[in-house]
Design an enzyme around this catalytic site. Structure first.
Site, PDB file in Angstrom:
ATOM      1  N   VAL A  77       0.838  -1.203   0.000  1.00  0.00           N
ATOM      2  CA  VAL A  77       0.000   0.000   0.000  1.00  0.00           C
ATOM      3  C   VAL A  77       0.870   1.248   0.000  1.00  0.00           C
ATOM      4  CG1 VAL A  77      -1.724   1.313   1.307  1.00  0.00           C
ATOM      5  CG2 VAL A  77      -1.844  -1.185   1.255  1.00  0.00           C
ATOM      6  N   CYS A  78       0.465   2.231  -0.811  1.00  0.00           N
ATOM      7  CA  CYS A  78       1.083   3.556  -0.746  1.00  0.00           C
ATOM      8  C   CYS A  78      -0.032   4.590  -0.858  1.00  0.00           C
ATOM      9  CB  CYS A  78       2.139   3.742  -1.828  1.00  0.00           C
ATOM     10  SG  CYS A  78       1.477   3.807  -3.506  1.00  0.00           S
ATOM     11  N   ALA A  79       0.292   5.799  -1.258  1.00  0.00           N
ATOM     12  CA  ALA A  79      -0.721   6.853  -1.306  1.00  0.00           C
ATOM     13  C   ALA A  79      -1.689   6.667  -2.466  1.00  0.00           C
ATOM     14  CB  ALA A  79      -0.051   8.224  -1.402  1.00  0.00           C
TER      15      ALA A  79
END
Length: 386
Positions: A77-79
């Protein structure tokens, strides 16, 4: 190590929500530590290598690779789903069953999960209350990424949506699944943490949108409700209780033996009274109104099922308890001393919801509803008093 490498390198945020409790499902968040601390997928692990990934530097991931469970399905997960895709691809090269969550935390903020409130709720961990009570004709819609909770209330072939999000197609799909027609939308108050979909439903679907005039702001396209009014749903009604304090126009809604309490009463806290004015005098005035409203709710039968407008976690799915249990376990709701209640509120306020002034301005009709609205509401839930 898993050798089943998915052909699709991404995973939908809805699937992440459905898989969170799986023992072999591992969520790896590669954002900066401060961003993770502010807001993240519950149960995820932070490896703060975002800046490295932007430079195509995979050394931080390499250094931590032995700490990642080799036999689990890994979601990165990232932005926005870009740097996480780089990390997931590298993990796949090392034999991991790894995918990137599509749209990152932006996508996570848009997830809606429906739970029928029929007594068959699933416990995630050992609760502090007894089994979740049953309320016929109510489906709870939780946004795990934001803490916002809305409802589809139905009788016969009709339904009303309470506290809808801006993602109105979620409710249309749910109504189609349940073979009911949405005939109205109602907000328990003018929200400061998320943009309401009530006016969108009214304009696009030709249905009434109900709101207390105390929270109407500059809006013209709504139908005002007041204490003692009823909103028809099939052959039943949602009965309005004016419960100010969180906002001047906050209402709670009686439905048979249930209470949709909006942001007046939560499972572990109560609504914060400082979003209309944040001086100590403003907070004390709002807290005084809130104390009176909570007394009104406390006078209802102890077995009344409370269905709040926010959650702080998901120990109970659906999120529901009874007034009697809350009086025993919710310190603020159980506080009988008005001055002690007010002082606790004053001393315990947390940071305001992100962008709350602009979100309020949209919901009050003071600012136009644009595509930017979706990004304004992304972030943690901060609507409780403490």
């Amino acid at each position: 190590m898993s050798k089943t490498i998915e052909s699709d390198p991404t995973i939908d945020p809805d699937e992440v929500a459905a898989r969170r409790d799986d023992d072999d499902f591992y969520v790896l968040d590669v954002r900066r530590e401060e961003d993770f601390d502010e807001w993240h997928v519950e149960g995820s692990t932070n490896l703060p290598i975002y800046d490295d990934l932007l430079e195509n530097d995979l050394s931080g991931l390499e250094a931590a690779i032995d700490d990642i469970p080799q036999d689990d399905e890994v979601t990165v997960v990232c932005a926005a789903g870009v740097t996480s895709a780089t990390a997931a691809a590298h993990l796949r090269e090392h034999g991991f069953d790894a995918r990137s969550m599509a749209d990152g935390m932006t996508g996570w903020g848009q997830v809606h999960v429906a739970y029928p409130v029929d007594g068959d709720g699933t416990r995630v961990s050992e609760p502090t209350t007894t089994d979740a009570p049953s309320v016929d004709g109510v489906t709870q819609v939780v946004r795990p990424g934001t803490g916002c909770v809305s409802y589809l209330v139905e009788a016969g072939d009709e339904a009303v949506v309470v506290d809808p999000s801006l993602y109105v197609d979620e409710y249309r799909a749910l109504a189609d699944e349940r073979d009911v027609e949405i005939v109205a939308a109602v907000d328990t108050h003018a929200h400061a943490d998320h943009v309401s979909g009530g006016r969108v439903m009214a304009q696009e679907w030709g249905i009434p949108y109900y709101l207390h005039e105390g929270d109407g702001g500059e809006l013209e396209d709504f139908e005002s409700v007041a204490d003692g009014d009823s909103i028809p749903v099939g052959d039943r009604t949602l009965d309005v209780l004016h419960t100010p304090g969180h906002t001047p126009g906050s209402i709670s809604l009686r439905w048979e033996d249930g209470l949709l309490s909006g942001d007046t009463l939560f499972i572990r806290s109560v609504g914060r009274p400082d979003l209309e004015g944040n001086t100590e005098a403003d907070v004390r005035e709002g807290a005084t109104e809130l104390f009176s409203s909570l007394e009104t709710l406390a006078a209802l039968p102890d077995d009344t099922a409370v269905l709040p407008g926010h959650m702080s976690d998901e120990e109970i799915r659906p999120l529901a308890t009874t007034l009697g249990e809350l009086e025993a376990e919710n310190d603020l709701f159980g506080e009988d001393d008005q001055e002690a209640f007010i002082q606790t509120i004053v001393d315990g306020l947390s940071d305001e919801p992100a962008n709350y002034n602009r979100i309020k301005a949209i919901n009050w009709g003071e600012e136009a509803l644009t595509e930017e609205a979706e990004s304004l509401e992304l972030g943690p839930n901060n609507c409780a008093a403490n």
